[in-house]
Design an enzyme around this catalytic site. Structure first.
Site, PDB file in Angstrom:
ATOM      1  NE  ARG A 175      -4.218  -1.617   0.303  1.00 38.71           N
ATOM      2  CZ  ARG A 175      -4.370  -2.727  -0.405  1.00 38.71           C
ATOM      3  NH1 ARG A 175      -3.427  -3.092  -1.274  1.00 38.71           N
ATOM      4  NH2 ARG A 175      -5.454  -3.470  -0.259  1.00 38.71           N
ATOM      5  CG  HIS A 212      -2.999  -0.943  -6.611  1.00 42.31           C
ATOM      6  ND1 HIS A 212      -3.397  -0.172  -5.553  1.00 42.31           N
ATOM      7  CD2 HIS A 212      -2.778  -2.184  -6.102  1.00 42.31           C
ATOM      8  CE1 HIS A 212      -3.434  -0.899  -4.450  1.00 42.31           C
ATOM      9  NE2 HIS A 212      -3.052  -2.122  -4.760  1.00 42.31           N
TER      10      HIS A 212
END
Length: 312
Positions: free
Chosen positions: A227, A275
């Site tokens: 993250r 991502h």
């Protein structure tokens, strides 16, 4: 008396994605009732929620939910909205571990420059061989030794790179493992490449900062498959500017999409990806969530339950 069939409600960030997941569940489990969450509507009576970054209103609107299933391994986006007493289950791998190990390995190959000189000289029509990489000079620290981090560590170690692993609790593996604050420093100090595969929790937010990066061996390389909140961006940029970091492969950010004016875009040694290091494999996720619901229906425990106090 027969057990009532499961009643699902699906809630994601976009209505189109919600509809797609709902349709997939209907196809695989045709006897189950599957609804799509619409804020402000009466309760559907659903007993299980299937979510990805859901509207917090879901849990007020659907008071009969027995459990919630997250469509990903990381639960940081739902942990703040779900009631503390609500059982929450996360995906365990579901095809993501192989993808993320592949991504991390690509980052290692970029860090050591395995193919870069050949790419450059091929464009110039040159034929020249280089000495092989001495993997002993490129030890790798993997932060986070869950299903994904362990897979990453094993894949990299299988190719002869020295691997060190760090996690909240001490693990046993075929490579040195560390835990705790002192262990983090020892793990990173022994390494030149840092791979982050940690869950995002209040304890790990901002973990990869100036202090941690300063412990990495000079000319190090950062790979983030977890993250964006783990990284203190200003500290990463400073380390890149000073040359302490030779480069980075970054897949997650605090703001996504990454703004066009973000400094990472302007650093030649930084590769940004949107991502994609671990994308949920839909078929495996359907099977895993469905099998867990069937276990709960029988009054049996299911794996993947999140500890709310730990955040994973």
């Amino acid at each position: 008396m027969p057990t009532q069939l499961p009643h699902l409600i699906v809630a994601t960030t976009r209505p189109s994605e919600t509809a797609r997941w709902a349709d997939e569940f209907r196809k695989v489990y045709p006897d189950w009732k599957v609804d799509e969450f619409v804020a402000g509507q009466p309760s559907t009576g659903a007993t299980y929620a299937i979510v990805w970054q859901p509207d917090a209103a879901l849990f007020k609107q659907e008071p009969h939910l027995r459990a919630t299933f997250n469509l990903g391994a990381g639960v940081d986006a739902v942990a703040g909205t779900i009631p503390a007493e609500m059982p929450l289950y996360r995906l365990e791998d579901a095809g993501m571990a192989e993808q993320m190990a592949e991504y991390a390995l690509y980052g290692v190959l970029r860090a050591v420059g395995r193919f870069q000189p050949y790419e450059e000289q091929a464009r110039e029509g040159k034929w020249k061989a280089y000495r092989p990489i001495d993997r002993r000079q490129w030890p790798v620290a993997v932060l986070g030794l869950g299903a994904i981090g362990s897979k990453i560590a094993k894949v990299i170690a299988s190719l002869g790179y020295p691997v060190h692993g760090w996690s909240r609790r001490l693990h046993e593996a075929d490579f040195p493992c560390y835990a705790g604050e002192k262990g983090l420093k020892e793990c990173v100090s022994a390494s030149r490449i840092l791979v982050n595969a940690l869950p995002l929790t209040p304890q790990t937010e901002g973990l990869i900062n100036r202090d941690v990066l300063s412990n990495l061996q000079p000319g190090g390389y950062l790979i983030n498959v977890a993250r964006g909140g783990h990284l203190v961006d200003a500290d990463v940029l400073d380390a890149l500017k000073s040359g302490h970091l030779s480069g980075a492969l970054l897949d997650a950010f605090t703001q996504e999409p990454l703004p066009a004016d973000h400094p990472y875009w302007g650093v030649p040694s930084v590769m940004v990806t949107p991502h994609i290091s671990g994308i949920t494999v839909r078929e495996l996720a359907l099977e895993q969530i469905g099998s867990r619901i069937e276990l709960l229906q029988q009054g049996k425990p299911a794996t993947g339950r999140v500890n709310h106090s730990q955040g994973y």
